[in-house]
Scaffold this active site. Structure first.
Site, short mmCIF file in Angstrom:
data_model
loop_
_atom_site.label_atom_id
_atom_site.label_comp_id
_atom_site.label_asym_id
_atom_site.label_seq_id
_atom_site.Cartn_x
_atom_site.Cartn_y
_atom_site.Cartn_z
N SER A 115 0.98 -1.15 -0.06
CA SER A 115 -0.02 -0.21 0.11
C SER A 115 0.97 1.26 0.16
O SER A 115 2.27 1.12 0.21
CB SER A 115 -0.92 0.02 1.18
OG SER A 115 -0.18 -0.08 2.44
N ILE A 162 -2.85 9.49 -6.19
CA ILE A 162 -1.99 10.77 -6.73
C ILE A 162 -1.96 10.38 -8.45
O ILE A 162 -2.14 11.13 -9.24
CB ILE A 162 -0.70 11.09 -6.21
CG1 ILE A 162 -0.96 11.88 -4.87
CG2 ILE A 162 0.02 11.85 -7.32
CD1 ILE A 162 0.10 12.12 -4.45
N ASP A 180 -5.82 -8.83 -0.99
CA ASP A 180 -6.72 -8.60 0.29
C ASP A 180 -7.94 -9.11 0.12
O ASP A 180 -8.57 -9.27 -0.70
CB ASP A 180 -6.90 -7.14 0.55
CG ASP A 180 -5.84 -6.18 0.67
OD1 ASP A 180 -4.42 -6.86 0.84
OD2 ASP A 180 -5.79 -4.86 0.72
N ILE A 181 -8.54 -9.73 1.19
CA ILE A 181 -9.85 -10.23 1.41
C ILE A 181 -10.89 -9.30 0.95
O ILE A 181 -11.65 -9.37 0.13
CB ILE A 181 -10.12 -10.94 2.64
CG1 ILE A 181 -9.21 -12.13 2.89
CG2 ILE A 181 -11.55 -11.33 2.41
CD1 ILE A 181 -9.28 -12.73 4.18
N GLU A 182 -10.77 -8.11 1.66
CA GLU A 182 -11.66 -7.08 1.67
C GLU A 182 -12.19 -6.51 0.20
O GLU A 182 -13.21 -6.11 -0.03
CB GLU A 182 -11.28 -5.93 2.57
CG GLU A 182 -11.06 -6.15 3.92
CD GLU A 182 -10.01 -6.59 4.50
OE1 GLU A 182 -9.87 -6.27 5.73
OE2 GLU A 182 -9.20 -7.10 3.64
N GLN A 196 5.08 -9.32 -11.37
CA GLN A 196 4.66 -10.24 -12.20
C GLN A 196 3.55 -10.97 -11.08
O GLN A 196 2.46 -11.53 -11.67
CB GLN A 196 5.74 -11.30 -12.34
CG GLN A 196 6.65 -10.44 -13.36
CD GLN A 196 7.74 -11.73 -13.72
OE1 GLN A 196 7.73 -12.79 -13.90
NE2 GLN A 196 9.01 -11.24 -13.87
N ARG A 243 8.46 7.36 -11.38
CA ARG A 243 9.76 7.44 -10.68
C ARG A 243 9.48 8.32 -9.44
O ARG A 243 8.56 9.21 -9.86
CB ARG A 243 10.91 7.82 -11.60
CG ARG A 243 12.33 7.13 -10.93
CD ARG A 243 13.39 7.85 -11.56
NE ARG A 243 13.38 7.83 -13.01
CZ ARG A 243 14.17 8.62 -13.75
NH1 ARG A 243 15.24 9.20 -13.27
NH2 ARG A 243 13.96 8.69 -15.21
N CYS A 266 -11.37 26.22 12.31
CA CYS A 266 -12.21 25.29 13.12
C CYS A 266 -12.11 25.38 14.35
O CYS A 266 -12.18 26.11 15.28
CB CYS A 266 -12.56 23.85 12.41
SG CYS A 266 -14.23 23.49 12.50
N GLU A 277 -17.61 21.95 24.60
CA GLU A 277 -17.03 20.65 24.51
C GLU A 277 -16.01 20.16 25.44
O GLU A 277 -15.99 18.88 25.73
CB GLU A 277 -16.43 20.72 22.90
CG GLU A 277 -15.81 19.42 22.35
CD GLU A 277 -15.10 19.44 21.19
OE1 GLU A 277 -15.21 20.60 20.51
OE2 GLU A 277 -14.69 18.37 20.70
N HIS A 336 -13.48 25.15 6.73
CA HIS A 336 -12.19 24.29 6.67
C HIS A 336 -11.82 24.96 5.15
O HIS A 336 -12.09 24.38 4.31
CB HIS A 336 -12.39 22.91 6.29
CG HIS A 336 -12.57 22.31 7.76
ND1 HIS A 336 -11.68 22.04 8.61
CD2 HIS A 336 -13.58 22.10 8.68
CE1 HIS A 336 -12.10 21.52 9.68
NE2 HIS A 336 -13.21 21.52 9.71
N GLU A 347 -9.09 24.69 3.80
CA GLU A 347 -7.98 23.74 3.04
C GLU A 347 -8.76 22.91 2.18
O GLU A 347 -7.90 22.21 1.43
CB GLU A 347 -7.16 23.05 4.22
CG GLU A 347 -8.03 21.85 4.83
CD GLU A 347 -9.00 22.19 6.11
OE1 GLU A 347 -9.03 23.71 6.28
OE2 GLU A 347 -8.93 21.39 7.28
#
Ligand code: GLN
Length: 551
Positions: free
Chosen positions: A13, A19, A148-150, A193, A240, A382, A406, A508, A510
């Site tokens: 992974s 990207i 992966d199984i999932e 492969q 690369r 935030c 909070e 937010h 961003e």
């Protein structure tokens, strides 16, 4: 009907599938195609909204209020796609849907199974992402690593999908690793492969291989990969390592990946160029004229992905200011009064991002007080805005014990309080104030200077807000409310009168910055930091930072 590209990943992974996917999207846009990008996530959570950032990284929020995978951030930054709820599908959502249909008796007594019921539901979501829209190519990235199984139901659904729509309408791109073994001084093709072998076992023959590598992949190695993996030689694309992630589309385009895709999908490959992207983004990112150091004060700074969009937005702001932005990542739990001078030495701007829960809050308040009293440019996002309000109440208005409800339900001054609409909300998932909301910007403010507009729209993800009963006291003390919801009821932006640049927002920003179009607030924050640095107050070379790299 649109054309479809499935993107899978093999070997390990973290190869940068998101990207790669976003880069292919960008290239297809340059040849005049309209694309949409979709992430298929194999986990059982319905969405990442309730996951710990250490598990999942940032939760990316779309305009329509979906809490999604951070890859959608890459999709929106590289392409014109406006992501929605439909662009992120999880196993949790699929099972949720199938099980509720089963409870309603909609399967008319049949045994409900992975094949065909789950795979049918997945295929429906793949079709739904472009329904009713003018889209030429749908790119669906399948999360996880082949084997992966999932992820099996997603791969099986993709296999069936290609069978149904035909080869000229659907192709597979497989991202793989070609490791360099130092002791042998050789690049190794065997993992590729094997991973292509695993894909073939489940009936998928990839059409294009994108090979992550540290070293150049020679023609001979490309030929070897092509031969053993049964793909065309020009469909073996080298990926690369690059200095800036924004170089990736350029490297792919040089290898004519667009021509290969168009040939397979039988679409005309018009000419298109990434000239502007190279000039305005990559060249500027790689050749900055100056350097400015920004401190990011949060509690998830060890994890690169937790504040992904914040880091990217700062880089975009650097590009817009011809400057490299170097990060000093500060764990707010480590900040004390005694250490502050050392921690913030060489820093020209302080940013406090969003977050939940009270761990690390006191350190954030210290950082904000430091920025306010030392006149260092400050940007709060935030939770960062909520902390700026608490700090102001405690240290300027001298309200002892001021807090957000909070963190302390019994505070004598709940300057941050639960949003009215949140009272009585019990379920945690998907229940915050989420998605895009309009905001009205006041003139003669730093905020207006940045946006140059009074009507803006930004994305939110919060349960708490500024407590309106204290507005007047704050204003008397020197705080401006520079942005409010259109009905005037919610404080969306605050700033200080007596400070060169101190601005904090409840939303937010961003999530709306792009490499070729930096978000105005990030751009102006970095510009203020450069001014602060140039006034001789601090120099980046003085710092002893734990530093981030350029993108
Ligand atoms: N925890 C705060 C709230 O729920 C801030 C949320 C955030 O920073 N995204 O309002």
């Amino acid at each position: 009907m649109p054309k479809y590209i499935f993107i899978t990943g093999g070997v390990v992974s973290s190869l940068g599938k998101g990207i790669a996917c976003a880069s292919i999207g960008r290239i297809l846009e340059t040849i005049g195609l309209k694309v949409t990008l979709q992430k298929l996530d194999p986990y059982i959570n319905v969405d990442p909204g309730t996951m710990n950032p250490y598990q999942h990284g940032e939760v990316y929020v779309t305009d329509d209020g979906a809490e999604t995978d951070l890859d959608l951030g890459h999709y929106e930054r590289y392409t014109q796609t406006v992501a929605t709820r439909a662009n992120n599908v999880t196993t949790g959502q699929i099972y949720n849907e199938v099980i509720s249909k089963e409870r309603k008796g909609e399967f008319l007594g049949s045994t409900v199974q992975v094949v065909p019921h789950i795979t049918d539901a997945i295929k429906e979501r793949i079709r739904a992402v472009s329904r009713g829209k003018r889209v030429d190519v749908v790119l669906s990235e399948i999360g996880g690593t082949v084997g992966d199984i999932e992820s099996l139901p997603f791969l099986e659904a993709a296999r069936q999908f290609r069978h149904e729509v035909g080869r000229e309408n659907c192709i597979f791109v497989h991202l793989t690793l070609v490791p360099y073994i130092k002791a042998a001084a050789e690049l190794k093709t065997k993992p590729t492969q094997h991973s292509v072998g695993t894909l073939r076992e489940i009936g998928i023959q990839p059409d294009i291989l994108v090979c992550r590598t540290e070293k150049k992949i020679s023609k001979a190695i490309k030929q070897k990969i092509a031969l053993f993996c049964n793909v065309d030689e020009n469909a073996v694309i080298e990926a690369r390592d690059v200095k800036s992630i924004y170089e990736v589309p350029i490297r792919f385009k040089e290898q004519k990946i667009d021509e290969v895709i168009c040939r397979f999908l039988k679409i005309e490959c018009r000419s298109g160029s990434l000239h502007l992207w190279k000039k305005e983004v990559v060249d500027k990112a790689l050749n900055p004229k100056k350097t400015v150091r920004i401190a990011i004060v949060g509690k998830y700074i060890d994890l690169q992905d937790a504040y992904k969009s914040i880091y990217e937005s700062l880089h975009h702001a650097g590009i817009a200011n011809d400057s490299a932005v170097v990060f000093k990542k500060v764990n707010s739990e480590h900040i004390t009064k005694a250490k502050e001078d050392r921690i913030f030495k060489g820093v020209s701007g302080i940013l406090v991002p969003g977050g939940f829960g009270m761990r690390g809050i006191e350190g954030k308040l210290e950082a904000i007080e430091y920025a306010r009293t030392h006149k260092i440019p400050f940007f709060g996002i935030c939770l960062g805005m909520q902390c700026a309000a608490i700090e102001f109440a405690r240290n300027v208005l001298e309200w002892k014990g001021a807090n957000s409800s909070e963190f302390n339900k019994k505070t004598p001054y709940p300057v941050i309080n639960l949003l009215e609409e949140q009272e009585g909300v019990e379920n945690l998932g998907g229940t915050m104030r989420l998605g895009a909301f309009p905001c009205h910007v006041k003139k003669n403010t730093q905020a207006y200077e940045a946006y140059k507009s009074q009507e803006i729209s930004e994305r939110h993800r919060h349960r708490y807000e500024f407590n309106n009963k204290y507005r007047e006291d704050f204003q008397k003390g020197g705080m401006k409310f520079s942005g409010l919801s259109p009905n005037g009821k919610l404080v969306e932006m605050i700033e200080l009168e007596d400070h060169p640049w101190f601005l904090a927002v409840q939303y937010h920003p961003e999530f709306k910055s792009k490499p070729d179009k930096a978000h105005p607030l990030f751009r102006e924050f970095v510009s203020a930091a450069i001014r602060y640095q140039e006034n001789g107050v601090t120099h980046p070379e003085n710092g002893t930072a734990e530093e981030g790299k350029n993108p």
